[in-house]
Design a protein around this motif. Structure first.
Motif, PDB file in Angstrom:
ATOM      1  N   GLU A 138     -10.595  11.359   8.166  1.00 53.96           N
ATOM      2  CA  GLU A 138      -9.771  12.547   8.316  1.00 53.96           C
ATOM      3  C   GLU A 138      -8.925  12.733   7.061  1.00 53.96           C
ATOM      4  OE1 GLU A 138      -6.368  12.525  11.007  1.00 53.96           O
ATOM      5  OE2 GLU A 138      -6.692  10.384  11.340  1.00 53.96           O
ATOM      6  N   ASP A 139      -8.699  13.985   6.693  1.00 52.11           N
ATOM      7  CA  ASP A 139      -7.881  14.295   5.532  1.00 52.11           C
ATOM      8  C   ASP A 139      -6.424  14.344   5.979  1.00 52.11           C
ATOM      9  OD1 ASP A 139      -6.632  15.207   3.286  1.00 52.11           O
ATOM     10  OD2 ASP A 139      -7.973  16.897   2.938  1.00 52.11           O
ATOM     11  N   LEU A 140      -5.699  13.273   5.738  1.00 48.09           N
ATOM     12  CA  LEU A 140      -4.327  13.164   6.205  1.00 48.09           C
ATOM     13  C   LEU A 140      -3.385  14.130   5.504  1.00 48.09           C
ATOM     14  CD1 LEU A 140      -4.159   9.280   6.473  1.00 48.09           C
ATOM     15  CD2 LEU A 140      -4.103  10.890   8.371  1.00 48.09           C
ATOM     16  N   ALA A 141      -3.799  14.662   4.356  1.00 44.96           N
ATOM     17  CA  ALA A 141      -2.962  15.651   3.668  1.00 44.96           C
ATOM     18  C   ALA A 141      -2.753  16.887   4.539  1.00 44.96           C
ATOM     19  CB  ALA A 141      -3.600  16.045   2.341  1.00 44.96           C
ATOM     20  N   LEU A 142      -3.717  17.204   5.393  1.00 42.93           N
ATOM     21  CA  LEU A 142      -3.598  18.371   6.266  1.00 42.93           C
ATOM     22  C   LEU A 142      -2.509  18.180   7.314  1.00 42.93           C
ATOM     23  CD1 LEU A 142      -7.401  19.100   6.854  1.00 42.93           C
ATOM     24  CD2 LEU A 142      -5.873  20.129   5.159  1.00 42.93           C
ATOM     25  N   ALA A 143      -2.154  16.927   7.584  1.00 42.87           N
ATOM     26  CA  ALA A 143      -1.091  16.618   8.553  1.00 42.87           C
ATOM     27  C   ALA A 143       0.228  16.299   7.850  1.00 42.87           C
ATOM     28  CB  ALA A 143      -1.510  15.446   9.429  1.00 42.87           C
ATOM     29  N   GLY A 144       0.296  16.572   6.558  1.00 37.94           N
ATOM     30  CA  GLY A 144       1.538  16.381   5.823  1.00 37.94           C
ATOM     31  C   GLY A 144       1.717  15.025   5.190  1.00 37.94           C
ATOM     32  N   TYR A 145       0.698  14.198   5.230  1.00 39.40           N
ATOM     33  CA  TYR A 145       0.814  12.879   4.612  1.00 39.40           C
ATOM     34  C   TYR A 145       0.596  12.985   3.101  1.00 39.40           C
ATOM     35  CZ  TYR A 145       0.912  10.515   9.113  1.00 39.40           C
ATOM     36  OH  TYR A 145       1.284  10.065  10.358  1.00 39.40           O
ATOM     37  N   HIS A 146       1.347  12.187   2.364  1.00 44.02           N
ATOM     38  CA  HIS A 146       1.235  12.206   0.919  1.00 44.02           C
ATOM     39  C   HIS A 146       1.558  10.834   0.351  1.00 44.02           C
ATOM     40  CE1 HIS A 146       5.510  12.863   1.725  1.00 44.02           C
ATOM     41  NE2 HIS A 146       5.738  12.316   0.554  1.00 44.02           N
ATOM     42  N   MET A 147       1.164  10.627  -0.883  1.00 42.56           N
ATOM     43  CA  MET A 147       1.399   9.366  -1.561  1.00 42.56           C
ATOM     44  C   MET A 147       2.753   9.401  -2.261  1.00 42.56           C
ATOM     45  SD  MET A 147      -1.195   7.508  -4.251  1.00 42.56           S
ATOM     46  CE  MET A 147      -2.543   7.669  -3.067  1.00 42.56           C
ATOM     47  N   LEU A 148       3.482   8.312  -2.182  1.00 43.64           N
ATOM     48  CA  LEU A 148       4.749   8.213  -2.896  1.00 43.64           C
ATOM     49  C   LEU A 148       4.493   7.787  -4.343  1.00 43.64           C
ATOM     50  CD1 LEU A 148       6.991   6.377  -0.250  1.00 43.64           C
ATOM     51  CD2 LEU A 148       6.645   8.840  -0.573  1.00 43.64           C
ATOM     52  N   ASP A 149       5.523   7.867  -5.141  1.00 45.40           N
ATOM     53  CA  ASP A 149       5.448   7.401  -6.521  1.00 45.40           C
ATOM     54  C   ASP A 149       5.133   5.899  -6.497  1.00 45.40           C
ATOM     55  OD1 ASP A 149       5.855   6.533  -9.110  1.00 45.40           O
ATOM     56  OD2 ASP A 149       7.755   7.588  -9.382  1.00 45.40           O
ATOM     57  N   ASN A 259      -3.947 -16.777  12.579  1.00 46.79           N
ATOM     58  CA  ASN A 259      -4.493 -15.786  11.652  1.00 46.79           C
ATOM     59  C   ASN A 259      -4.662 -14.450  12.366  1.00 46.79           C
ATOM     60  OD1 ASN A 259      -4.981 -17.551   9.296  1.00 46.79           O
ATOM     61  ND2 ASN A 259      -6.454 -18.559  10.651  1.00 46.79           N
ATOM     62  N   VAL A 260      -4.382 -13.376  11.641  1.00 47.98           N
ATOM     63  CA  VAL A 260      -4.543 -12.027  12.176  1.00 47.98           C
ATOM     64  C   VAL A 260      -5.322 -11.194  11.159  1.00 47.98           C
ATOM     65  CG1 VAL A 260      -2.375 -12.183  13.466  1.00 47.98           C
ATOM     66  CG2 VAL A 260      -2.384 -11.144  11.180  1.00 47.98           C
ATOM     67  N   LEU A 261      -5.638  -9.988  11.555  1.00 43.90           N
ATOM     68  CA  LEU A 261      -6.359  -9.071  10.686  1.00 43.90           C
ATOM     69  C   LEU A 261      -5.403  -8.539   9.622  1.00 43.90           C
ATOM     70  CD1 LEU A 261      -9.292  -7.985  10.726  1.00 43.90           C
ATOM     71  CD2 LEU A 261      -8.410  -5.992  11.951  1.00 43.90           C
ATOM     72  N   CYS A 262      -5.472  -9.091   8.424  1.00 45.56           N
ATOM     73  CA  CYS A 262      -4.560  -8.714   7.341  1.00 45.56           C
ATOM     74  C   CYS A 262      -5.203  -7.682   6.411  1.00 45.56           C
ATOM     75  CB  CYS A 262      -4.171  -9.938   6.524  1.00 45.56           C
ATOM     76  SG  CYS A 262      -2.940 -10.992   7.317  1.00 45.56           S
ATOM     77  N   HIS A 263      -4.378  -6.748   5.956  1.00 43.84           N
ATOM     78  CA  HIS A 263      -4.825  -5.735   5.002  1.00 43.84           C
ATOM     79  C   HIS A 263      -5.060  -6.345   3.631  1.00 43.84           C
ATOM     80  CE1 HIS A 263      -4.530  -2.448   2.103  1.00 43.84           C
ATOM     81  NE2 HIS A 263      -4.784  -1.600   3.089  1.00 43.84           N
ATOM     82  N   ARG A 264      -4.046  -7.098   3.134  1.00 42.69           N
ATOM     83  CA  ARG A 264      -4.124  -7.889   1.925  1.00 42.69           C
ATOM     84  C   ARG A 264      -4.028  -7.116   0.603  1.00 42.69           C
ATOM     85  NH1 ARG A 264      -7.035 -12.291   0.975  1.00 42.69           N
ATOM     86  NH2 ARG A 264      -6.778 -11.507  -1.135  1.00 42.69           N
ATOM     87  N   ASP A 265      -3.792  -5.799   0.624  1.00 40.16           N
ATOM     88  CA  ASP A 265      -3.654  -5.057  -0.636  1.00 40.16           C
ATOM     89  C   ASP A 265      -2.629  -3.942  -0.447  1.00 40.16           C
ATOM     90  OD1 ASP A 265      -4.097  -4.382  -3.282  1.00 40.16           O
ATOM     91  OD2 ASP A 265      -5.883  -3.177  -2.860  1.00 40.16           O
ATOM     92  N   LEU A 266      -1.436  -4.334  -0.023  1.00 37.52           N
ATOM     93  CA  LEU A 266      -0.430  -3.356   0.389  1.00 37.52           C
ATOM     94  C   LEU A 266       0.469  -2.948  -0.768  1.00 37.52           C
ATOM     95  CD1 LEU A 266       0.359  -4.972   3.823  1.00 37.52           C
ATOM     96  CD2 LEU A 266      -0.613  -2.695   3.482  1.00 37.52           C
ATOM     97  N   TRP A 267      -0.053  -2.027  -1.592  1.00 35.64           N
ATOM     98  CA  TRP A 267       0.787  -1.377  -2.584  1.00 35.64           C
ATOM     99  C   TRP A 267       0.737   0.119  -2.307  1.00 35.64           C
ATOM    100  CZ3 TRP A 267      -1.141   1.155  -7.342  1.00 35.64           C
ATOM    101  CH2 TRP A 267      -2.534   1.244  -7.391  1.00 35.64           C
ATOM    102  N   LEU A 268       1.552   0.884  -3.013  1.00 37.00           N
ATOM    103  CA  LEU A 268       1.822   2.247  -2.559  1.00 37.00           C
ATOM    104  C   LEU A 268       0.641   3.198  -2.672  1.00 37.00           C
ATOM    105  CD1 LEU A 268       5.525   2.653  -3.655  1.00 37.00           C
ATOM    106  CD2 LEU A 268       4.604   2.675  -1.356  1.00 37.00           C
ATOM    107  N   ASN A 269      -0.355   2.902  -3.469  1.00 35.88           N
ATOM    108  CA  ASN A 269      -1.539   3.759  -3.492  1.00 35.88           C
ATOM    109  C   ASN A 269      -2.393   3.587  -2.245  1.00 35.88           C
ATOM    110  OD1 ASN A 269      -0.863   4.836  -5.954  1.00 35.88           O
ATOM    111  ND2 ASN A 269      -2.874   4.491  -6.864  1.00 35.88           N
ATOM    112  N   ASN A 270      -2.099   2.570  -1.447  1.00 32.73           N
ATOM    113  CA  ASN A 270      -2.874   2.307  -0.237  1.00 32.73           C
ATOM    114  C   ASN A 270      -2.117   2.667   1.027  1.00 32.73           C
ATOM    115  OD1 ASN A 270      -5.150   1.447  -1.585  1.00 32.73           O
ATOM    116  ND2 ASN A 270      -4.551  -0.706  -1.567  1.00 32.73           N
ATOM    117  N   MET A 271      -1.163   3.569   0.915  1.00 30.74           N
ATOM    118  CA  MET A 271      -0.447   4.051   2.096  1.00 30.74           C
ATOM    119  C   MET A 271       0.026   5.478   1.862  1.00 30.74           C
ATOM    120  SD  MET A 271       2.825   1.457   1.755  1.00 30.74           S
ATOM    121  CE  MET A 271       1.818   0.008   1.478  1.00 30.74           C
ATOM    122  N   LEU A 272      -0.016   6.277   2.915  1.00 30.07           N
ATOM    123  CA  LEU A 272       0.424   7.671   2.873  1.00 30.07           C
ATOM    124  C   LEU A 272       1.554   7.860   3.878  1.00 30.07           C
ATOM    125  CD1 LEU A 272      -3.010   9.565   2.780  1.00 30.07           C
ATOM    126  CD2 LEU A 272      -1.550   8.969   0.841  1.00 30.07           C
TER     127      LEU A 272
END
Length: 426
Positions: A138-149, A259-272
């Motif tokens: 899904e294109d989350l931009a249509l719901a107002g999601y955006h990437m931070l600096d 142990n749980v299901l970890c994302h492992r690459d949590l920087w700001l380009n990977n979240m909206l």
């Protein structure tokens, strides 16, 4: 990439059918184009799929038409170096597993709406179609999601938003294991395989990490406290490589902690992020190529180090850890599970303390990547192997990079290098 060669008409029909939950439409046209002219990631092309459909009675004149839009993530097509880099890892296999078989396994145990179950308790975008080389989301931009600096540190409110999503994501694997009476690792061994930090000297990723370590030596000399001539300069250099290489051993499933299901690459380009009319903040997590079964502290502590400044962690670190744990407890409680029998607070806090060196090391790797702006036409192969002058120039002339890199190296010295040095001198 501007043609429609990446998706067929039949595939687009299936995507729309899953999106609308009906076959009562006619596909008029579709087009695939780059999402942006800017380079967004080393491991994939980000595209936009636009589809025009006629709804309802196809024989009736003036049938309603509408245009739909989707986000497409593809293996790099036009850049051989990036394509080989992406295909040399298990990343795409993991992401297909995450949105496919794994999702079907965990969602049947989740006590929530059908939609929430299909997006891991509302933490990720909905997936409409997948191939081994491509995902349509899904294109989350249509719901107002955006990437931070990506180079601006997060504040406490933003951190709490991410930690809430992270706790919900982690909870999905715990619920599965408690209901099924077995570990995800037994069913999906792929989730125990490293896809980012692995020691294969001939791999492009390992060569990129080696470049990170070489540049860390140069950057260490530029930090006034550790410059040549200061008391510990030579000793710090002698320990730097082995300390940074410790990441290969530290990033593994634990025999000590759950142990749980970890994302492992949590920087700001990977979240909206999105904010509603009431000011409520929400986030969606992206990019599951580094998915791994590890202690939740690996995600939590590394996320805080990579996305915040030290002053924030010192003032609010304990509060943020307890916020994550409380959210996890609440989600588990909703599924009739008791956090104290699964991950008591003191056990979680101890694991966070033990994860600190890992988070500090990863931050030194990551800041060199996320804080440096690359031109869209950059030769990535040359950049990875011959970037020494570029990194030094950035430290000397880019104030934000210098601030973040200096702090990352100071924490590396204080948390990892000096304790090793003192141990050697005993």
């Amino acid at each position: 990439m501007s043609s429609t060669s990446s998706l067929s008409r039949e595939e687009c029909h299936e995507i729309v059918k899953r999106h609308l939950n009906t076959d009562d439409f006619e596909l008029a046209w579709f087009a695939v184009a780059p999402l942006s002219t800017d380079l967004k990631g080393f491991m994939g092309d980000h595209l936009k799929l636009r589809v025009c459909v006629s709804l309802g009675d196809r024989e009736r004149e003036g049938a309603k038409t509408t245009e739909l839009q989707f986000f497409v993530k593809s293996v790099p097509l036009d850049d051989i170096f990036r394509r080989n880099l992406a295909m040399s890892t298990t990343g795409y296999q993991k992401e297909i597993l995450f949105y496919g078989d794994l999702l079907r396994d965990v969602q049947k145990h989740l006590l929530c709406s059908e939609y929430e179950a299909s997006v891991y308790l509302g933490t990720v975008p909905k997936c409409y179609y997948m191939r081994p080389d491509l995902l349509v989301l899904e294109d989350l931009a249509l719901a107002g999601y955006h990437m931070l600096d990506p180079i601006k540190p997060l504040d406490v409110r933003q951190c709490e938003c991410v930690l809430k999503a992270l706790a919900r994501l982690h909870a999905t694997s715990i619920v599965f294991e408690e209901r099924e009476g077995r570990r995800l690792a037994d069913k999906y061994p792929l989730l125990t395989e490293e896809s980012l930090f692995y020691r294969k000297p001939d791999s492009q990723l390992y060569m990129a990490h080696s470049a990170n370590r070489r540049d860390a030596h140069d950057l260490l000399d530029l930090v006034p406290r550790f410059a040549p001539g200061t008391p510990h300069n030579r000793n710090l250099h002698s320990l730097l490589d082995t300390t940074m290489e410790s990441v290969y051993e530290l990033l593994k499933p634990s025999d000590k902690y759950r142990n749980v299901l970890c994302h492992r690459d949590l920087w700001l380009n990977n979240m909206l992020f999105a904010e509603d009319a009431k000011g409520e903040l929400s986030v969606r997590l992206l990019d599951f190529q580094t998915l791994q079964l590890e202690p939740p502290a690996h995600d939590v502590v590394t996320f805080l180090h990579v996305t915040t400044m030290r002053d924030t962690r010192r003032a609010h670190g304990r509060q943020l850890l307890e916020f994550y744990h409380q959210t996890l407890a609440e989600v588990l409680c909703q599924h009739d599970l008791n956090i104290d029998s699964i991950l008591p607070l003191q056990v979680f806090l101890q694991s966070c303390e033990e994860t600190e060196p890992l988070a500090v090391v990863i931050t030194v790797y990551m800041v060199q990547i996320i804080m440096l702006t690359l031109q869209k036409d950059v030769d990535l192969e040359s950049y990875v192997s011959l970037r020494k002058d570029f990194v030094k120039y950035a430290y000397q002339h880019n104030e934000r990079f210098r601030l973040r890199m200096t702090e990352a190296l100071e924490e590396l010295v204080e948390t990892c290098l000096m304790p090793r040095l003192r141990e050697q001198q005993r």
